[in-house]
Design an enzyme around this catalytic site. Structure first.
Site, PDB file in Angstrom:
ATOM      1  CE  LYS A  60      -3.921   2.077   2.516  1.00  0.00           C
ATOM      2  NZ  LYS A  60      -4.855   1.937   3.654  1.00  0.00           N
ATOM      3  CB  SER A 135      -8.013   3.894   2.890  1.00  0.00           C
ATOM      4  OG  SER A 135      -7.201   3.194   3.817  1.00  0.00           O
ATOM      5  CB  SER A 159      -8.419   0.983   5.731  1.00  0.00           C
ATOM      6  OG  SER A 159      -9.062   2.232   5.743  1.00  0.00           O
TER       7      SER A 159
END
Lengths: 469, 480
Positions: A60, A135, A159
């Site tokens: 990420k 996210s 997330s």
């Protein structure tokens, strides 16, 4: 074609496939999903040694990497290259895993749809008109798209789990303090925890084994031994008590979602688990508490992005205040600004007691609720999300509706517990997720239950229409 | 004007003398090239996290124990949020609701001998900011983050002082204490020890007046002058019918004035909240015990012991306890020369202090060690040399010529105490100066000292002065 797993990758490698080249080609084929912000062909890859030797994956884009820029999905850090590696970046590199890029995400991990990225939204491989969740939307989509076997993520209010649910893959969020936060760009420090998204609970276990452990560079990292997660996989769920929290199956959860998740839980029951009904009465308070605490911490954590030392700097600033306000006005997107403003407000003199302090008290009540429940059960279960993935643009005009959809995930972060979302079937062709919540530092039992379910079902291996074949 | 009373409280910033910073491994040494002692944590790179420095926590706790305060078994780091370029995180890590040290008292002694007891509100741990450099670049400011993250304790007093003299005496007492404890180098020029003063005036029996805070004063003299100026200014303003506005002021040493820096309306809302990156600071009972055990005898206790047990005059006791190195030196001299406290005090405060001052060196680097000085003093005590000769021996020792005994022997400085030898020498002197002897006997008493002087000269100062006096008087008076 089959879904990529660690086992399938190792088999392919043994059969002569160049995993790295294959992954880069897959990434090109899936480029339309916009799941990656940076795609890199790493130079001089070491494929010998290590538990994850030669396995391609993505981070990420909030884990600091010296080799690739770290943008946090923000214009503010669009060109930022970290001079150091995050602890988990070091650990995964040492395991031999090969990072091929950085996954798209909601800006500074603030969002539940990946529509808040300065690099554009990520599309859901199951239906490109829909969001992948957020996210860690890029991480979930890139795994669901069959580009890599796993991706790192971070989970502050869901997330990792929510995008895993929306994309039909497995997402694991460890206990707060289990994985180092050093080098993970902070959103809300008391809630942030690095996690992993992969096809299966077994693969999550292998990757977490590498990521987990004490780090003296993170004062909130916990110094206690890490379980042998792989050993937990085949322990079986016979006699395991799973509490079905009424509040996780509340009126806000779509009927079809309730039915689908119940059906998945009956598979665990059939494997020997005992399902019991429980209550978490303060859980409905988790949304207001979360949306006070997280923005409060964010307002302070994001103060360092001032245009002075790194990151976006407004041109032709007229003095210091102008440099600050314009750099930040230009560098941050709408949702980030909204949370900074909210957080600044709730910490302000005269409001602190009514908002921040109150929210911390609620947080304690929620943690107490979980502790009470865990006196009687080993795991707590419910749907990860109230509904399947929603359409792009559907909730962007209504932030409160977007926030409210986090109802089933944020309480876990407030209590600091480990949790996992596992694929639980489909509703109208879109994946549904079952969330399992464990006791603090009892990641093992989550892996046991996840693996038991995935040994009886193949939802987690189903390929999305947008997956690379 | 005489019925006005000033009310003063001080916030003293004490930089802790640790090797590394409060939350990073970077060095805290002063004077390095700008930004060469700023780590990734200090420049607040994304993803970096603070890790507390245990030594800084220990030093803060030690201060608390030394002032008799409550040292918290659990205290909390909090973020003080504000934007400024020398505050790279956009917040300073400090302590707010639960500081490590609460309460305590400091005894301060004024120049006139008066003593005051100053109550402390608290002392909290925090990180220092960096420095903005406004004059080094054209149309731009420079930022030096070497100091950013340096640990300090902010020692907050109650508003219990009433004059600049009291404030300075208190500041000096804290200064002496933190250096005594070895937790701060006390260097005011380098900013290791600096002070904010809160000043208001009122008439006793009426509520406190509005206070002004004078920021960042870094010398004892400037604190005195700034407070004096501020008291005057406030009284004058009130008597002219003006209202004092709560504000922060700066002291301009060149003009000897304070001027407005920012008013209360401009004051920032710091939005303090507990730092989520840092668990509470916990000090276990065993650590408390270790800290108590490591606490040295404190200056006030030593001073009292010097006066009560050793019988030293308060002046000597004060001088000896000004700093711990001097006091420890004195202790070492006394250890080698028991029972001679006054003699040891005279020499440490006198000859040694003068020599150190002359050579501009610290007592810890003294060219004469405590045991060697004691060996010299022992020769005065046993009558081998006189106090006057001892000064010459001291000078030779200072010049590196050897031990006291070696110098005494080499230079033949042993005192002449043989009555027969002295009597013989005196007879020679009297024979040499018949005129002076006659005048003395005729009633000119001051010539006695002249004859003593001649006797000492004849023996190069080695004759025992008491014996010379006695035998000379015998001779002159007997045959008158």
């Amino acid at each position: 074609m089959i879904a990529l797993t660690l086992a399938s990758q190792r088999a392919a490698c043994a059969a002569g496939t160049d995993l790295l080249n294959d992954a880069l080609q897959r990434a090109e084929a899936a480029a339309g999903l916009n799941a990656l912000i940076t795609l890199d062909k790493p130079a001089g890859v070491a494929t010998t040694g290590g538990d994850l030797a030669g396995i391609p994956f993505v981070h990420k884009d909030l884990f600091c990497t010296t080799g690739q820029r770290t943008t946090c999905g923000s214009k503010m850090l669009a060109n930022f290259v970290s001079p150091y590696d995050a602890t988990i970046v070091e650990r995964l590199a040492a395991s031999g895993a090969v990072s091929i890029g950085k996954a798209n995400m909601d800006e500074f991990a603030m969002g539940s749809s990946n529509e808040n990225s300065a690099f554009g939204p990520v599309l859901n491989p199951w239906d490109t008109a829909r969001v992948p969740g957020g996210s860690s939307g890029g991480s979930a989509a890139i795994v669901a798209a069959n580009v890599v076997a796993f991706a790192t993520g971070s989970d502050t209010g869901g997330s990792v789990r929510q995008p895993a649910a929306f994309c039909g893959v497995t997402g694991f969020k460890p206990t707060y303090g289990r994985v180092s936060r050093f080098g993970m760009v902070a959103y809300a420090s008391s809630l942030d925890q690095a996690g992993v998204i992969a096809r299966s609970a077994a693969d999550c276990a292998e990757v977490l084994q590498v990521m987990a452990g004490h780090d003296p560079r993170d004062a909130t990292s916990v110094d206690r031994p890490v379980d042998d997660y792989r050993a937990a996989l085949d322990r079986g769920v016979r006699g395991l008590r799973i509490g079905l929290a009424r509040e996780l199956f509340s009126a806000g959860v779509r009927d079809a979602m309730q039915a689908t998740v119940h059906a998945a839980l009956r598979e665990l029951e059939a494997a020997g688990a005992v399902l019991v009904d429980i209550d978490l009465p303060t859980l409905p308070l988790s949304i207001p508490a979360y949306y006070v605490i997280a923005p409060a911490e964010a307002s302070s954590n994001l103060a360092r992005y001032d245009g002075v030392r790194y990151g976006h700097r407004a041109a032709d600033a007229k003095g210091l205040r102008d440099l600050y306000s314009r750099s930040r006005a230009e560098g941050f997107g709408t949702e980030v600004k909204r949370r900074i403003l909210t957080g600044t407000y709730v910490l302000s003199s005269g409001y602190y007691d009514a908002y921040y302090l109150r929210a911390q008290q609620v947080r304690r009540l929620i943690a107490n609720d979980f502790a009470r429940a865990f006196a009687d059960v080993d795991l707590i279960a419910g749907p990860t999300t109230p509904d399947v993935a929603f359409k792009l643009g559907e909730k962007t005009a209504d932030p409160l509706a977007m926030y409210a959809a986090d109802i089933n995930t944020v309480a876990v972060n407030l209590a600091g517990l480990p949790a996992m979302s596992v694929p639980a079937g489909f509703i109208d062709g879109l994946p549904a997720g079952l969330q399992l919540i464990g006791k603090a530092f009892d990641e093992s039992t989550l892996f046991t239950a996840g693996h038991a379910l995935q040994s009886r079902t193949d939802w987690h291996l189903a390929l999305a229409p947008g997956a690379v074949r | 004007m005489s019925d006005w009373q000033a009310v003063i409280g001080l916030e003293i910033h004490v930089q802790l003398s640790t090797q590394s910073k409060l939350f990073s491994g970077a060095s805290t040494a002063y004077g390095a090239e700008p930004n060469t002692q700023a780590s990734f944590v200090d420049v607040a790179l994304p993803g970096t996290l603070p890790v507390p420095n245990v030594d800084a926590i220990r030093k803060a706790a030690m201060f608390g124990l030394a002032v008799g305060a409550d040292v918290a078994a659990e205290s909390i780091f909090a973020r003080k949020n504000y934007f400024y370029p020398d505050s790279p995180k956009g917040y300073q890590i400090s302590q707010y609701e639960r500081p490590i040290v609460a309460g305590g008292t400091v005894l301060a002694r004024l120049d006139d001998g008066r003593e005051i007891t100053v109550q402390l509100t608290r002392a909290h741990l925090e990180e220092d900011a960096g420095k903005s450099v406004h004059d080094a670049f054209h149309a731009a400011s420079g930022i030096d983050l070497n100091r950013a993250g340096t640990p300090l304790i902010e020692v907050v007093s109650e508003p219990v002082m009433h004059s600049s003299a009291e404030a300075v005496a208190y500041m000096k007492a804290v200064h002496r204490l933190v250096r005594w404890l070895g937790i701060c180098d006390g260097n005011l020029q380098e900013g290791s020890f600096r002070c904010d003063a809160n000043v208001s005036v009122h008439k006793p029996g009426t509520p406190f007046g509005t206070r002004c805070e004078i920021k960042n004063v870094n010398s004892f003299r400037f604190v005195e002058k700034a407070i004096d100026y501020e008291i005057e200014r406030q009284i004058r303003a009130i008597e002219n019918g003006e209202t004092i506005v709560q504000e922060t002021r700066l002291y301009d040493a060149a003009a000897n004035k304070t001027r407005t820096m920012r008013s209360k309306e401009d004051a920032e809302d710091y939005r303090y909240f507990p730092d989520p990156d840092l668990p509470p600071i916990r000090i276990a009972p065993a650590e408390f015990e270790a800290l108590r055990a490591a606490l040295p005898e404190l200056p006030d206790a030593r001073r009292a012991r010097y006066i009560d047990a050793l019988g030293l005059p308060p002046y000597d006791a004060d001088k000896l306890t000004e700093d711990r190195a001097t006091s420890d030196y004195f202790e070492a001299v006394l250890g080698a020369l028991p029972g001679q406290a006054k003699l040891a005090a005279n020499w440490v405060n006198g000859e040694l202090a003068a020599a150190l001052n002359e050579s501009q060196i610290e007592i810890t680097a003294s060219r004469i060690g405590a045991v060697d000085l004691a060996a010299l003093l022992a020769r005065i005590v046993d009558g081998t040399i006189s106090g006057k000769i001892a000064k010459d021996v001291f000078a030779a020792m200072w010049a590196g010529e050897g031990s006291a005994d070696a110098i005494i022997d080499a230079k033949g400085l042993r005192q002449i105490s043989d009555t027969g030898a002295i009597a013989q020498m005196l007879d020679d002197v009297l024979a040499q100066f018949p005129e002076q002897v006659a005048k003395y006997r005729g009633g000119d008493a001051k010539l006695f000292q002249f004859l003593v002087g001649q006797a000492m000269k004849a023996t190069k100062g080695k004759a025992n002065p008491a014996q010379v006096n006695e035998l000379l008087r015998e001779r002159l008076d007997a045959s008158r």
